[in-house]
Enzyme design. Structure first.
Site, PDB file in Angstrom:
ATOM      1  N   SER A 213       7.046  14.165   3.835  1.00 41.12           N
ATOM      2  CA  SER A 213       6.950  13.203   2.737  1.00 41.12           C
ATOM      3  C   SER A 213       7.547  13.794   1.471  1.00 41.12           C
ATOM      4  CB  SER A 213       5.465  12.910   2.522  1.00 41.12           C
ATOM      5  OG  SER A 213       5.275  12.264   1.310  1.00 41.12           O
TER       6      SER A 213
ATOM      7  N   LYS B 244       1.037  18.202   4.301  1.00 41.11           N
ATOM      8  CA  LYS B 244       2.455  18.020   4.674  1.00 41.11           C
ATOM      9  C   LYS B 244       3.237  19.284   4.318  1.00 41.11           C
ATOM     10  CE  LYS B 244       2.084  14.309   6.597  1.00 41.11           C
ATOM     11  NZ  LYS B 244       2.566  13.909   7.895  1.00 41.11           N
TER      12      LYS B 244
ATOM     13  N   TYR C 259      -3.820  15.651   1.225  1.00 35.84           N
ATOM     14  CA  TYR C 259      -2.778  15.034   2.048  1.00 35.84           C
ATOM     15  C   TYR C 259      -1.423  15.688   1.777  1.00 35.84           C
ATOM     16  CZ  TYR C 259       0.880  11.909   3.607  1.00 35.84           C
ATOM     17  OH  TYR C 259       2.022  11.424   4.192  1.00 35.84           O
TER      18      TYR C 259
HETATM   19  N1  NAD Z   1       3.753   5.264   5.302  1.00 34.92           N
HETATM   20  C1  NAD Z   1       4.052   6.084   4.306  1.00 34.92           C
HETATM   21  O1  NAD Z   1       4.055   5.700   3.144  1.00 34.92           O
HETATM   22  C2  NAD Z   1       4.451   7.519   4.596  1.00 34.92           C
HETATM   23  C3  NAD Z   1       5.184   8.247   3.645  1.00 34.92           C
HETATM   24  C4  NAD Z   1       5.530   9.568   3.921  1.00 34.92           C
HETATM   25  C5  NAD Z   1       5.139  10.152   5.118  1.00 34.92           C
HETATM   26  N2  NAD Z   1       4.408   9.421   6.010  1.00 34.92           N
HETATM   27  C6  NAD Z   1       3.982  10.071   7.247  1.00 34.92           C
HETATM   28  O2  NAD Z   1       4.494   9.330   8.338  1.00 34.92           O
HETATM   29  C7  NAD Z   1       3.590   9.396   9.438  1.00 34.92           C
HETATM   30  C8  NAD Z   1       3.302   7.996   9.920  1.00 34.92           C
HETATM   31  O3  NAD Z   1       2.783   7.245   8.844  1.00 34.92           O
HETATM   32  P1  NAD Z   1       2.381   5.726   9.019  1.00 34.92           P
HETATM   33  O4  NAD Z   1       2.559   5.069   7.709  1.00 34.92           O
HETATM   34  O5  NAD Z   1       3.032   5.172  10.200  1.00 34.92           O
HETATM   35  O6  NAD Z   1       0.821   5.897   9.282  1.00 34.92           O
HETATM   36  P2  NAD Z   1      -0.125   5.125  10.315  1.00 34.92           P
HETATM   37  O7  NAD Z   1      -1.517   5.458   9.943  1.00 34.92           O
HETATM   38  O8  NAD Z   1       0.254   3.690  10.391  1.00 34.92           O
HETATM   39  O9  NAD Z   1       0.273   5.823  11.698  1.00 34.92           O
HETATM   40  C9  NAD Z   1      -0.276   7.045  12.111  1.00 34.92           C
HETATM   41  C10 NAD Z   1      -0.767   6.855  13.531  1.00 34.92           C
HETATM   42  O10 NAD Z   1      -1.301   8.109  13.972  1.00 34.92           O
HETATM   43  C11 NAD Z   1      -2.524   7.870  14.643  1.00 34.92           C
HETATM   44  N3  NAD Z   1      -3.336   9.085  14.486  1.00 34.92           N
HETATM   45  C12 NAD Z   1      -3.927   9.568  13.361  1.00 34.92           C
HETATM   46  N4  NAD Z   1      -4.570  10.723  13.636  1.00 34.92           N
HETATM   47  C13 NAD Z   1      -4.373  10.980  14.952  1.00 34.92           C
HETATM   48  C14 NAD Z   1      -4.792  12.013  15.837  1.00 34.92           C
HETATM   49  N5  NAD Z   1      -5.568  13.023  15.401  1.00 34.92           N
HETATM   50  N6  NAD Z   1      -4.399  11.959  17.126  1.00 34.92           N
HETATM   51  C15 NAD Z   1      -3.623  10.939  17.586  1.00 34.92           C
HETATM   52  N7  NAD Z   1      -3.219   9.926  16.799  1.00 34.92           N
HETATM   53  C16 NAD Z   1      -3.589   9.944  15.499  1.00 34.92           C
HETATM   54  C17 NAD Z   1      -3.120   6.641  13.992  1.00 34.92           C
HETATM   55  O11 NAD Z   1      -4.004   5.924  14.843  1.00 34.92           O
HETATM   56  C18 NAD Z   1      -1.876   5.818  13.650  1.00 34.92           C
HETATM   57  O12 NAD Z   1      -1.561   4.905  14.690  1.00 34.92           O
HETATM   58  C19 NAD Z   1       2.381  10.155   8.948  1.00 34.92           C
HETATM   59  O13 NAD Z   1       2.499  11.492   9.343  1.00 34.92           O
HETATM   60  C20 NAD Z   1       2.482  10.043   7.444  1.00 34.92           C
HETATM   61  O14 NAD Z   1       1.868  11.125   6.798  1.00 34.92           O
HETATM   62  C21 NAD Z   1       4.073   8.114   5.798  1.00 34.92           C
END
Ligand code: NAD
Length: 374
Positions: free
Chosen positions: A156, A186, A182
């Protein structure tokens, strides 16, 4: 006894029992927002003959009662006509992960699974470190045990902290003054990945630093489905537009930006997903190894009020908003230097702000209660 064992062994060697495994891409967190769009992008590519295996503990993804697969995965299967192998597994469970690696010939991993709510991470640091760091280390350990060393990681722009200069290039310092567990998780994961890459040249890691993912699949069938009150701007606006929330709260209108509200680099989730597809192609280049951090953004920032106006124009809905105080830890502005993603991945974002708003609105108006509406 010996005879029985021998005949059993011969039995398992009959041609019909020999399972030829196709190379698989393991997607952790593939039922979530960015993960599901990436799974769709992987399977929508013409002539793909790849197996997609999703591991998700469903802590932030919806599955209807009595169903084996989460809703997003079922919809992608319907849209693409392809099967997705799904495992309801927590990445901290090494034994369960090992079973998945035993069943599939995993060639590389795209690692999305994490907890992602910045504010909640301040209240629950241990839960965040366990999911995001312990989970990630457990995954790496199992990967290494199965000789899988190729990884795309969801990082991120949070790792940059308060920008010293804009646009934010990958050479900008990371890890300074990070306010939330958080953001730290990362950053720590990136440091861990740098260390494992230094320790063993077999590792190839691409850490994709996302700016602000928004939008939904152009079909309007998969999208962001946050539980409770959304933390991010776009789903908040969409919930107000669809009448599920009364008004938008704008956190601070006294920043040194175009109209005083925070400026961010919003990127369409389908562009982001395409960035992952481009990233895994690098793994087939001979000699590609080590740790590489790459920004995924558009390079352009929009303010909160610009986003509200763009959404109103596309949806024809008025978005009432109230200006409240700044949110702790928020910065005035950020946007990406995207030159490395062009050079290294041959990728650039192609969808416009209008596409981001139109696709969000299509998803939200078709599914006012997210996947529960489907
Ligand atoms: N959406 C954003 O704004 C954003 C920005 C920067 C980085 N990210 C990163 O991108 C990735 C995906 O984000 P997203 O927005 O799709 O989030 P999200 O919460 O929609 O998806 C994450 C998925 O991981 C699963 N999960 C969580 N913990 C788990 C575990 N211990 N074991 C197995 N599954 C698990 C959840 O059920 C979910 O389906 C994350 O790592 C997040 O930190 C997201």
């Amino acid at each position: 006894m010996l005879l029985a064992l021998a005949s059993a062994a011969i039995e398992t060697m009959k041609p019909e029992n020999i399972v030829i495994m196709k190379p698989a891409i393991l997607v952790t967190g593939g039922a979530g927002y960015v993960g599901s769009h990436t799974v769709a992008a992987l399977l929508e590519k013409p002539n793909t003959d790849v197996e997609v295996v999703v591991v998700d503990n469903l802590s932030n993804a919806y599955r209807s009662e009595g169903q084996k697969k989460p809703e997003a995965i079922k919809i992608i299967e319907e849209m693409t006509g392809k099967t997705i192998h799904f495992y309801d597994v927590d990445i901290r469970d090494a034994n369960a992960l090992r079973e998945v690696f035993e069943k599939h010939d995993v060639a590389c991993v795209i690692h999305f699974a994490a907890l992602k709510a910045v504010g909640e991470s301040v209240q629950k640091p241990l839960e965040y470190y366990q999911a995001n760091i312990t989970g990630t280390c457990t995954l790496f350990d199992v990967m290494r045990a199965f000789g899988v060393y190729k990884l795309v990681y969801s990082s991120s722009c949070t790792v940059y902290g308060e920008p010293e200069s804009l646009p934010l290039g990958e050479g900008h310092p990371t890890g300074r003054g990070l306010a939330s567990p958080y953001g730290k998780s990362k950053y720590f994961c990136e440091e861990i990945m740098k260390d494992i890459c230094r320790s063993d040249r077999k590792w190839s890691v691409i850490s994709l630093r996302y700016f602000n993912p928004v939008g939904a699949h152009r079909s309007g069938r998969i999208g962001e489905d946050p539980a409770g009150v959304p933390n991010n701007l776009m789903p908040f606006i969409a919930k107000v537009a669809v009448g599920r929330l009364k008004e938008l709260q704008v956190f601070g209108a006294d920043y040194p930006t175009i109209d005083g509200t925070g400026v961010r680099d919003y990127i369409h989730v389908e562009d982001l997903a395409d960035g992952h597809v481009k990233a895994i192609k690098l793994f087939s280049q001979t000699g590609f190894n080590g740790f590489h951090a790459v920004n995924l953004g558009t390079g352009t920032g929009y303010s909160v009020l610009q986003m509200v106006k763009a959404f109103e124009e596309v949806s024809g809905k008025k978005i009432p908003y109230k200006i409240v105080g700044r949110r702790e830890g928020d910065i005035a502005a950020n946007y990406a230097d995207v030159s490395l993603s062009h050079r290294m991945l041959g990728w650039r974002a192609t969808r416009t702000l209008r596409d981001m708003c139109a696709d969000t609105w299509r998803w939200q108006s078709n599914n006012p209660d997210g996947y529960k509406s489907t």
